[in-house]
Write a protein that holds these residues in place. Structure first.
Motif, PDB file in Angstrom:
ATOM      1  N   PRO A  64       0.800  -1.240   0.000  1.00 24.27           N
ATOM      2  CA  PRO A  64       0.000   0.000   0.000  1.00 24.27           C
ATOM      3  C   PRO A  64       0.829   1.285   0.000  1.00 24.27           C
ATOM      4  O   PRO A  64       0.449   2.262  -0.656  1.00 24.27           O
ATOM      5  CB  PRO A  64      -0.826  -0.129   1.284  1.00 24.27           C
ATOM      6  CG  PRO A  64      -1.016  -1.601   1.453  1.00 24.27           C
ATOM      7  CD  PRO A  64       0.269  -2.221   0.980  1.00 24.27           C
ATOM      8  N   LEU A  65       1.972   1.306   0.706  1.00 23.83           N
ATOM      9  CA  LEU A  65       2.806   2.504   0.675  1.00 23.83           C
ATOM     10  C   LEU A  65       3.366   2.736  -0.720  1.00 23.83           C
ATOM     11  O   LEU A  65       3.385   3.877  -1.204  1.00 23.83           O
ATOM     12  CB  LEU A  65       3.951   2.383   1.690  1.00 23.83           C
ATOM     13  CG  LEU A  65       4.948   3.557   1.694  1.00 23.83           C
ATOM     14  CD1 LEU A  65       4.251   4.872   2.019  1.00 23.83           C
ATOM     15  CD2 LEU A  65       6.081   3.287   2.693  1.00 23.83           C
ATOM     16  N   SER A  66       3.802   1.678  -1.390  1.00 20.87           N
ATOM     17  CA  SER A  66       4.302   1.815  -2.757  1.00 20.87           C
ATOM     18  C   SER A  66       3.209   2.321  -3.681  1.00 20.87           C
ATOM     19  O   SER A  66       3.459   3.155  -4.564  1.00 20.87           O
ATOM     20  CB  SER A  66       4.837   0.473  -3.268  1.00 20.87           C
ATOM     21  OG  SER A  66       5.944   0.047  -2.514  1.00 20.87           O
ATOM     22  N   GLN A  67       2.009   1.814  -3.498  1.00 22.44           N
ATOM     23  CA  GLN A  67       0.884   2.284  -4.316  1.00 22.44           C
ATOM     24  C   GLN A  67       0.688   3.784  -4.138  1.00 22.44           C
ATOM     25  O   GLN A  67       0.506   4.527  -5.115  1.00 22.44           O
ATOM     26  CB  GLN A  67      -0.392   1.547  -3.923  1.00 22.44           C
ATOM     27  CG  GLN A  67      -0.349   0.044  -4.142  1.00 22.44           C
ATOM     28  CD  GLN A  67      -1.549  -0.648  -3.535  1.00 22.44           C
ATOM     29  OE1 GLN A  67      -2.667  -0.129  -3.546  1.00 22.44           O
ATOM     30  NE2 GLN A  67      -1.335  -1.834  -2.972  1.00 22.44           N
ATOM     31  N   GLY A 113      17.760   0.657  -3.544  1.00 26.30           N
ATOM     32  CA  GLY A 113      17.217  -0.578  -4.092  1.00 26.30           C
ATOM     33  C   GLY A 113      18.093  -1.771  -3.740  1.00 26.30           C
ATOM     34  O   GLY A 113      18.733  -1.818  -2.692  1.00 26.30           O
ATOM     35  N   ASP A 114      18.127  -2.757  -4.627  1.00 29.50           N
ATOM     36  CA  ASP A 114      18.880  -3.974  -4.376  1.00 29.50           C
ATOM     37  C   ASP A 114      20.382  -3.725  -4.244  1.00 29.50           C
ATOM     38  O   ASP A 114      21.098  -4.546  -3.659  1.00 29.50           O
ATOM     39  CB  ASP A 114      18.637  -4.996  -5.494  1.00 29.50           C
ATOM     40  CG  ASP A 114      17.276  -5.652  -5.394  1.00 29.50           C
ATOM     41  OD1 ASP A 114      16.647  -5.553  -4.325  1.00 29.50           O
ATOM     42  OD2 ASP A 114      16.845  -6.263  -6.380  1.00 29.50           O
ATOM     43  N   ASP A 123      12.863   3.703  -0.913  1.00 30.18           N
ATOM     44  CA  ASP A 123      14.187   4.338  -0.933  1.00 30.18           C
ATOM     45  C   ASP A 123      14.154   5.622  -1.768  1.00 30.18           C
ATOM     46  O   ASP A 123      14.638   6.671  -1.348  1.00 30.18           O
ATOM     47  CB  ASP A 123      15.229   3.401  -1.559  1.00 30.18           C
ATOM     48  CG  ASP A 123      15.638   2.257  -0.652  1.00 30.18           C
ATOM     49  OD1 ASP A 123      15.254   2.258   0.523  1.00 30.18           O
ATOM     50  OD2 ASP A 123      16.345   1.355  -1.154  1.00 30.18           O
ATOM     51  N   ALA A 124      13.606   5.488  -2.967  1.00 30.61           N
ATOM     52  CA  ALA A 124      13.584   6.623  -3.895  1.00 30.61           C
ATOM     53  C   ALA A 124      12.766   7.782  -3.333  1.00 30.61           C
ATOM     54  O   ALA A 124      13.190   8.945  -3.397  1.00 30.61           O
ATOM     55  CB  ALA A 124      13.016   6.174  -5.240  1.00 30.61           C
ATOM     56  N   THR A 131      11.095  -4.658  -4.846  1.00 28.45           N
ATOM     57  CA  THR A 131      10.562  -3.479  -5.527  1.00 28.45           C
ATOM     58  C   THR A 131      10.006  -2.471  -4.536  1.00 28.45           C
ATOM     59  O   THR A 131      10.210  -1.255  -4.686  1.00 28.45           O
ATOM     60  CB  THR A 131       9.474  -3.896  -6.521  1.00 28.45           C
ATOM     61  OG1 THR A 131      10.065  -4.695  -7.551  1.00 28.45           O
ATOM     62  CG2 THR A 131       8.812  -2.686  -7.161  1.00 28.45           C
ATOM     63  N   ASN A 132       9.316  -2.946  -3.513  1.00 26.34           N
ATOM     64  CA  ASN A 132       8.726  -2.026  -2.538  1.00 26.34           C
ATOM     65  C   ASN A 132       9.790  -1.243  -1.775  1.00 26.34           C
ATOM     66  O   ASN A 132       9.623  -0.049  -1.509  1.00 26.34           O
ATOM     67  CB  ASN A 132       7.853  -2.817  -1.559  1.00 26.34           C
ATOM     68  CG  ASN A 132       6.590  -3.335  -2.216  1.00 26.34           C
ATOM     69  OD1 ASN A 132       5.758  -2.567  -2.683  1.00 26.34           O
ATOM     70  ND2 ASN A 132       6.438  -4.647  -2.277  1.00 26.34           N
TER      71      ASN A 132
END
Length: 388
Positions: free
Chosen positions: A56-59, A283-284, A303-304, A297-298
């Motif tokens: 949900p946060l990524s969304q 990221g990774d 991070d971004a 991905t999340n």
């Protein structure tokens, strides 16, 4: 930024979803961005994954980046159920171990969240104020600053595939798998057997995404890819094993999937530092993680978003303070999530852990099964204050 001052410039190494997310976040923070990507053509697939489950946060973050927020729902399916069950094919028994009916994720295909890249043979020099390393789990930038930081083979691999049923959505195979998994269209389904487990969910455009984790010694790979080249004999053997272990409907989906591939699963002990001077890992590249908690991905998106807000808050003249805040916000979260995902993988695959007996899905108690839920992840519902 005062009138007449030039915009600061960030150089983002490698695109992918982490790089694309950083590009958007930094542009919104008032930075010029140059993305350096190895791939010169539009993505046609992903050698390391397929399905992506968006937290949900990524969304919320992705929607804030889009001019038309509804676009996200046009390329995703809802995942409202997170289910783990034990499968004993010999006894013809399936038993639910853990189930969350308020999951609220969205499922996308990797290529649907990617962008196209421009083709060019031009070689140019680029100067910038900030280097963002989004170059994945095998990051060459991380290796430069942390030469002793190594990827750790987990002891298992994952067969993966995408079953396209767009040309025959009423086939016997699809009817069978929908009967065996009634909530397939809006849930992620994990079946556990002794020492192994699978993941099954549905993607947009009439596709099924599946993963099958199996323990095995680390194979020898050529190059930097975590994907192992598979032979027809390996695939045939995999099909035979699927028929022995899994419900017939799922085994049939595996058997009819074109071009399944095999990933070696790695992670990395958590880092203690994410930036050096004007270089930052995201990221990774910053936190290689196993896929059991759907975090790669999340974490990259978070991070971004945090990096962008920190740069906006502090301004380019206080770059060190911005990167320090970014690190202080993200490092405690990513450290616990990497270690938790590692532990979940060990448990689901019945591998030994220092503090418990190997997990047996056929005898596990309800208390033992709580960790199987995605919601058991540390900081699962956490929203960094800088993003509120």
């Amino acid at each position: 930024m005062r009138e007449g001052m030039r915009k600061p410039k960030a150089i983002i190494v490698v695109g992918s979803i982490a790089g694309i997310s950083c590009t958007k976040a930094l542009i919104l923070a008032g930075w010029d961005v140059v993305v350096i990507e190895k791939i010169r053509g539009p993505p046609t697939g992903n050698p390391t994954g397929a399905g992506i489950a968006l937290h949900p946060l990524s969304q919320k973050i992705v929607k804030s980046w889009l001019h038309q927020p509804d676009l996200l729902h046009n390329i995703t399916l809802p995942l409202t159920i997170d289910q783990n069950r034990a499968v004993d094919q010999e006894k013809n028994i399936c038993r639910i171990l853990a189930r969350d009916e308020n999951f609220n994720y969205l499922q996308a295909h990797w290529t649907d969240l990617h962008t196209k890249n421009l083709k060019t043979d031009e070689v140019i020099d680029i100067a910038g104020d900030l280097l963002v390393a989004a170059d994945g789990s095998r990051s060459s930038v991380r290796q430069t600053f942390l030469p002793d930081s190594k990827l750790r083979y987990t002891g298992y691999c994952a067969w993966r595939g995408v079953f396209d049923f767009s040309e025959n959505e009423n086939s016997e195979t699809i009817q069978g798998v929908r009967k065996a998994y009634p909530t397939l269209g809006n849930g992620v389904h994990m079946d556990l057997a002794s020492g192994t487990y699978t993941v099954l969910d549905e993607l947009m455009y009439k596709r099924l995404n599946w993963i099958w984790f199996i323990s095995q010694p680390e194979p020898q790979l050529k190059g930097d890819s975590a994907t192992m080249k598979v032979s027809s004999d390996m695939i045939k053997k995999m099909h035979q094993e699927a028929e022995k272990i899994w419900v017939p409907e799922f085994a049939r989906v595996i058997k009819e999937t074109k071009e399944p591939f095999l990933n070696l699963i790695y992670d990395c002990d958590p880092l203690t530092q994410l930036y050096w001077d004007n270089v930052v890992l995201i990221g990774d590249a910053a936190h290689p993680i196993t896929p059991h908690c759907a975090r790669s991905t999340n974490m990259a998106i978070a991070d971004a978003a945090v990096l962008g807000k920190c740069l906006e808050r502090w301004g380019p003249e206080n770059l060190h303070s911005a990167l320090e805040e970014h690190q202080s916000v993200r490092l405690p979260v990513t450290t616990k999530q990497v270690l938790h995902s590692r532990r979940v993988g060990q448990i689901k695959l019945g591998l030994p852990t220092p503090d418990r007996e190997p997990f047996d899905p056929n005898t596990a108690s309800p208390e033992d099964c709580e960790i199987l839920k995605q919601r058991s992840l540390p900081f699962f519902d956490d929203v960094p204050s800088i993003l509120e």
